[in-house]
Design an enzyme around this catalytic site. Structure first.
Site: not given
Length: 310
Positions: A140-142, A144, A240
């Site tokens: 998962i994104d940094k 997030t 996003r």
């Protein structure tokens, strides 16, 4: 080499640049990794307040101070283990932490947090935390927060990886997006570069990888919408991108905000990206029994949500 210590004031021609970029500029081309570590460890202040966001954009006249020798601030545990057995561990990751290292010897990732939590467990027996393998099965994104799984064995890595590739994992997110969002199913084909350096949806047939996002409205806010988003596929930055391309970028977005601003939109302020991996469900790779986990909204998300409500 001594510890880094410096002070500077943001000049007019530096306004709008990120904190990490200005550290590099003022400190003799400091490596990106070093600049990030100084910020993440609480060694940098802006106008006297500790700054921990490497991509915060500074204004003219703001005073920046760097002191590597300053004590690292004490903090509450930043993460928790949501599930663990001999083959799988799931961490509830805070925002601002990379899932895995992206640079050699990068520290402070979710992998490091798992081992940090293992070391903190009283009476833990068995192999040392540093000797237990952690295999990546998804990311998962940094920016997030939320649930992130790692495999602890090769058999679990293969089985979980297959589930993610065939989209047999339940993944839902909570997010806040600008404006009045309508419930919808979004399907596009995502490409790495849409022509301006940003990931986005392909305009020509045959390009990109299929990405499907399901959006459900949870709550209408005065200037935004709290949504539950279910991923049918799981591509990089999928939520996003899809919401930004629909005219509703996430609150706290710093990358996929360009088109919104270009159309005259004014981004709502937020200390973090309002995107949280709230549920994760899968068949256990060994027992084949269903595992379904939930993560409550973290305090920093709730603070921003309450402010938007108010």
């Amino acid at each position: 080499m001594g510890s880094v210590k410096a002070q500077f004031t943001v000049e007019a021609d530096e306004a709008g640049r990120t904190l990490a970029a200005l550290l590099r500029h003022h400190l003799a081309e400091l490596p990106w990794s070093k600049a990030r570590r100084l910020i993440e460890r609480g060694k940098v202040t802006v106008d006297g307040a500790r700054a921990t966001d490497e991509v915060m954009r500074l204004r003219r006249g703001q005073a920046v101070e760097v002191d590597e020798a300053a004590p690292t601030p004490l903090s509450e545990p930043r993460a928790r283990i949501a599930y663990e057995d001999a083959h799988v561990v799931v961490i509830d990751k805070p925002s601002g932490v990379s899932s895995v290292p992206y640079e050699p010897r990068e520290l402070g990732t979710a992998m490091d947090l798992v081992r940090e939590l293992w070391r903190a467990q009283p009476g833990r027996s068995g192999p040392k935390p540093g000797d237990i393998p952690l295999h990546v099965v998804h990311r998962i994104d940094k920016d997030t927060s939320g649930l992130l799984a790692f495999a602890k064995s090769k058999v679990a890595e293969r089985a979980l990886g297959a589930l993610f590739r065939t989209h047999e994992v339940e993944r839902t997110y909570l997010c806040v997006a600008h404006g009045i969002v309508s419930e919808r199913r979004i399907e596009t084909r995502l490409i790495v570069d849409r022509g301006d350096g940003l990931r986005g949806s392909a305009r020509r047939p045959g390009q990109g990888k299929r990405a499907v996002t399901h959006v459900r409205v949870v709550e209408r806010l005065p200037s935004a919408t709290l949504c539950e988003v279910r991923l049918e596929t799981g591509k990089t930055h999928q939520i996003r991108i899809h919401l930004a391309e629909s005219g509703h970028p996430l609150v706290g977005e710093r990358v996929y905000i360009r088109d919104y601003v270009g159309r005259g939109g004014v981004p709502l302020p937020s200390e973090r990206l309002l995107l949280h991996a709230a549920t994760l469900g899968f068949l256990h790779p060994l027992t084949r029994k269903p595992v379904r986990l939930e993560s409550p909204l973290p305090p920093d998300f709730v603070v921003e949500l309450e402010r938007l409500r108010g």
